[in-house]
Design an enzyme around this catalytic site. Structure first.
Site, PDB file in Angstrom:
ATOM      1  N   SER A 159       4.324   2.116   7.864  1.00 14.00           N
ATOM      2  CA  SER A 159       4.079   1.752   6.997  1.00 14.00           C
ATOM      3  C   SER A 159       5.577   1.178   6.634  1.00 14.00           C
ATOM      4  O   SER A 159       5.790   1.735   6.009  1.00 14.00           O
ATOM      5  CB  SER A 159       2.739   2.280   6.103  1.00 14.00           C
ATOM      6  OG  SER A 159       1.637   1.933   6.788  1.00 14.00           O
ATOM      7  N   HIS A 170       1.334  -1.604  -0.139  1.00 14.01           N
ATOM      8  CA  HIS A 170       0.137   0.024  -0.107  1.00 14.01           C
ATOM      9  C   HIS A 170       1.309   1.067   0.176  1.00 14.01           C
ATOM     10  O   HIS A 170       0.393   2.783  -0.193  1.00 14.01           O
ATOM     11  CB  HIS A 170      -0.779  -0.112   0.753  1.00 14.01           C
ATOM     12  CG  HIS A 170      -0.718   0.242   2.432  1.00 14.01           C
ATOM     13  ND1 HIS A 170      -0.126  -0.936   4.011  1.00 14.01           N
ATOM     14  CD2 HIS A 170      -0.605   1.159   3.057  1.00 14.01           C
ATOM     15  CE1 HIS A 170       0.036  -0.463   4.324  1.00 14.01           C
ATOM     16  NE2 HIS A 170      -0.109   1.103   4.397  1.00 14.01           N
ATOM     17  N   ASP A 221       1.257  -7.542   2.058  1.00 15.54           N
ATOM     18  CA  ASP A 221       1.653  -6.303   2.208  1.00 15.54           C
ATOM     19  C   ASP A 221       2.757  -6.212   1.874  1.00 15.54           C
ATOM     20  O   ASP A 221       3.491  -4.835   2.707  1.00 15.54           O
ATOM     21  CB  ASP A 221       0.540  -5.696   2.851  1.00 15.54           C
ATOM     22  CG  ASP A 221       0.071  -4.028   2.892  1.00 15.54           C
ATOM     23  OD1 ASP A 221       1.007  -3.746   2.017  1.00 15.54           O
ATOM     24  OD2 ASP A 221      -0.500  -3.558   3.538  1.00 15.54           O
TER      25      ASP A 221
END
Ligand code: ARG
Length: 743
Positions: free
Chosen positions: A655, A88, A224
């Site tokens: 992230s 992402h 991810d």
């Protein structure tokens, strides 16, 4: 967690709460780790020396931690500048390279050689060089007598020479940031690389498996991750993209561990958390619950629905709006969860208790009273004023709207075009000046769909009309009411039919025959001036209140730290490098339910739904699952681990952060937080708050078995598992041996 707060929004909250000192809570500054945390980390399982994790003179672990694009974290995993981050985080880049014919979002992308790696304009990789405490220098001229404006000016003047000196004539990029709400200041020196290329990404059915349904949730089954590479000029210096550039030679590359994780194992995460507000006061909590989050909920939902309708209609639109949609949807769901968490976990009451205790302490002493006596009253009054002006909700209504409408953004950024055509320059001169808009327009309209934009703008106009008092709405509403009979669709239709900013066709037609007359009738300026005017007016009306809040925030934390001098307080996240440590751990989400700390490929198959785009499982992944073809990436029990939990303290911006074991080996990539503790940015919840990471063994399994990207595997330093291969793998090995003997 990708950076949540979109840059255009200014944070205006004042805050409070204190941090109970527990090992899992806290985003610590690497510079102080040796003094503040090292002993405890060692007791918990860290085997590295302080010098091995943070050294200014020698290469150390911190050198592997990269600020990715100023919104995520990445880590160096090879000596050729290979970076690992989240899917992402790479999503925008993957989208940029995707077309209906080459749909890398759907199919994934793997460069089989350096030559196939794809460049990304504007994407940077920032490496940390050093940091310093510059509080004394920054506050040198500041006095208690100064008002907030004078104070801000003195600080900004003092910062300038510090930054200039640290940048060494462009060799580095430096910044001075405020910590503990303006009580301390630190200098950060970075090297910023500007050629960062896309290397690999799994299909979204792996990298975004579970989609928005599973987002912010556990149990999770998302792979991810994506990979990029940093390029430099021949001498290893940052350079703009060029074919001549070479992969950056990186001294420190993290080893990747196949040893796996079990409950109770030490786990630490390094990265760039973007923003927390752990010291928000009860007044801030009330405003969040009653004003801010409901506004985001309303306007966010309207925008997302308008987008989704169109993305479902066409693949081109789906690709063009994928990243923007995911970003808004991510914030929308986050805020929904935050409100739920704040209520359920009674954060307001907890904050009140802290504030009451602080006020008691203040009341005990006349000096304290003089300094801090008006603190809480100040908060109360400031929030009261903001509420009266509806400033907090309007900020989000207007802010999110102008961010979501690409049409509005484009018109705002290029309104200068009006002055060019209105000037009395010659036609040739005008043509010449307009040339510079051509490239910008081409890039803008690449990810742009007129029907989608019309729906987005109509949804925005209607939602604002239904939620904001007419007197607070921009004048363009008067036009819509008077000239279009409050028919938003009719207004939007005409705007898109005629405005040069609303479609590529109109814009190009205008560039060919730039007539001032045509521009003067354009409907877009009225619309955007209205929006901009409303936002500016609101900012002007509230700036004095904001500085008052800023002051209270600073004093609040000062008082709190003075009251508890022995407590180790960590500063709020502000997109500087931090470390958080704790352990691998499951949790109890509700009565009678315990969540294990890991998920497996079985769980992916359980969730499979070929009719739901969020839960499609790729054929090849299914084959690998059926053959149990997991190779050395299988866990000791023979399963393929997908994600795991740890009690580390992270937030948006983290992230892509590396999760490391006690030896400093990579065991996972952090990518999310859990639904039960979504109020975590305001108050950490040790019992409930968890970091969700993708297991590094799943990453390697996908790179190796699924993508067969052997070129990448060769670059990596993989630390083998100590446990024997699981039984299935032993069988397979035996079979292979037998087969080769028979041949
Ligand atoms: N919640 C994640 C974060 O903030 C983003 C996950 C993106 N996935 C998605 N389905 N939107 O970092």
């Amino acid at each position: 967690m990708r950076k949540l707060f979109i840059g255009f929004l200014f944070l205006i909250f004042a805050s409070s709460s204190f941090a109970k000192f527990v090992p899992d809570e806290g985003m610590w500054l690497p510079m102080f780790v040796e003094d503040m945390n090292y002993q405890e980390m060692k007791e918990m399982g860290l085997q590295l020396t302080p010098e091995e994790i943070y050294s200014i003179n020698n290469s150390s672990l911190k050198d592997a931690i990269v600020n990715f694009g100023n919104f995520c974290t990445a880590e160096v995993i090879s000596h050729k500048g290979l970076l690992l981050t989240n899917h992402h985080c790479g999503y925008g880049a993957i989208q940029d390279h995707s077309t209906v014919e080459h749909d890398y979002l759907t199919d994934g992308f793997w460069a089989r050689s350096f030559e196939e790696e794809l460049s990304n304009e504007g994407l940077t990789a920032t490496f940390f060089v050093r940091m310093d405490d510059v509080t004394k220098k920054v506050l040198n001229e500041v006095t208690d007598e100064m008002n907030e404006q004078e104070r801000a000016k003195a600080i900004s003047e003092a910062k300038k020479p510090i930054i200039e000196e640290a940048e060494e004539d462009g060799k580095y990029v430096a910044s001075v940031k405020s910590f503990y709400n303006g009580n301390e200041y630190y200098l950060f020196v970075y090297k910023v690389y500007r050629d960062v290329r896309l290397v690999g990404a799994p299909p979204s059915s792996i990298g975004k498996f579970g989609g928005d349904t599973d987002n912010w949730m556990w149990p999770r089954h998302t792979g991810d991750f994506s990979m990029f590479r940093v390029y430099s000029d021949k001498d290893g210096n940052p350079a703009d993209y060029s074919e001549e550039n070479v992969p950056l030679e990186t001294e420190y590359a993290l080893p990747l561990s196949l040893e796996g994780v079990e409950e109770g194992d030490f786990a630490m995460i390094w990265g760039y958390p973007g923003s927390t507000d752990r010291y928000r006061t009860s007044y801030g909590i009330k405003a969040t619950l009653n004003e801010i989050n409901p506004a985001i909920n309303e306007i966010g939902r309207a925008i997302l629905d308008a987008m989704k309708k169109n993305m479902d209609r066409s693949d081109a639109v789906r690709i063009a709006y994928a990243d923007k949609y995911a970003g808004i949807s991510n914030v929308w769901k986050n805020k929904k969860g935050e409100s739920r968490g704040l209520k359920k976990l009674k954060v307001y009451d907890k904050k009140r208790m802290i504030e009451d205790k602080l006020m008691q302490w203040i009341d005990q002493d006349s000096d304290r009273k003089e300094k801090y006596g008006d603190l809480m009253k100040g908060y109360e009054e400031a929030y009261q004023k903001l509420t009266e002006k509806k400033a907090l909700s309007k900020q989000w209504f207007f802010g999110l709207s102008s961010y979501a409408s690409s049409m509005v953004q484009f018109a705002m950024q290029n309104q200068g075009i009006g002055n060019i055509v209105k000037s009395d320059k010659s036609d040739e001169e005008i043509q010449e000046e307009l040339k510079k808009f051509e490239a910008k327009a081409e890039a803008h309209f690449e990810d742009y769909d007129v029907e989608t934009e019309k729906d987005i703008l109509q949804a925005i106009l209607e939602t604002l009309y239904n939620n904001v008092p007419l007197s607070d709405l921009p004048d363009v509403y008067k036009t819509i009411i008077a000239d279009y009979d409050t028919d938003f669709e009719a207004y939007v239709d005409e705007l898109f039919e005629t405005s040069i900013f609303a479609s590529e066709e109109n814009f190009n037609e205008f560039l060919e025959k730039p007539k001032a007359k045509y521009f003067e009738k354009d409907m877009a300026p009225e619309l955007i001036n209205g929006f901009q005017g409303s936002m500016m007016q609101m900012r002007a009306e509230t700036s004095a209140i904001q500085s008052e809040l800023g002051k209270n925030k600073r004093l609040f934390l000062q008082a709190l730290r003075t009251m508890n001098p022995d407590k180790a307080y960590y500063p709020d996240a502000n997109f500087t490098m931090r470390l958080t440590y704790g352990e691998v751990a499951g949790y109890e989400p509700r009565d009678a339910v315990y969540y294990e700390h890991y998920t497996t490929l079985e769980g992916v198959m359980d969730k499979e739904d070929p009719n739901d785009p969020e839960f499609v499982v790729h054929e090849k992944l299914k084959e690998l699952y059926e053959d149990k073809d997991y190779g050395r990436y299988a866990a000791e029990d023979g399963t393929m681990r997908v994600c795991f939990l740890s009690n580390n303290d992270i937030t948006g911006g983290n992230s892509g952060s590396p999760v490391l074991n006690g030896k400093g080996h990579l065991i996972g990539v952090a990518f999310d937080g859990n639904w039960e503790a979504m109020s975590g940015d305001i108050a950490f919840e040790p019992e409930l708050q968890r970091t969700i990471s993708v297991d590094i063994r799943y990453v390697l399994f996908i790179v190796h078995k699924f993508a067969e990207a052997h070129n990448l595997l060769e670059e990596l330093n993989i630390v083998e598992a100590k446990h024997p291969l699981p039984a299935v793998e032993m069988d397979k090995e035996k079979k292979m041996k037998k087969q080769s003997e028979e041949m």
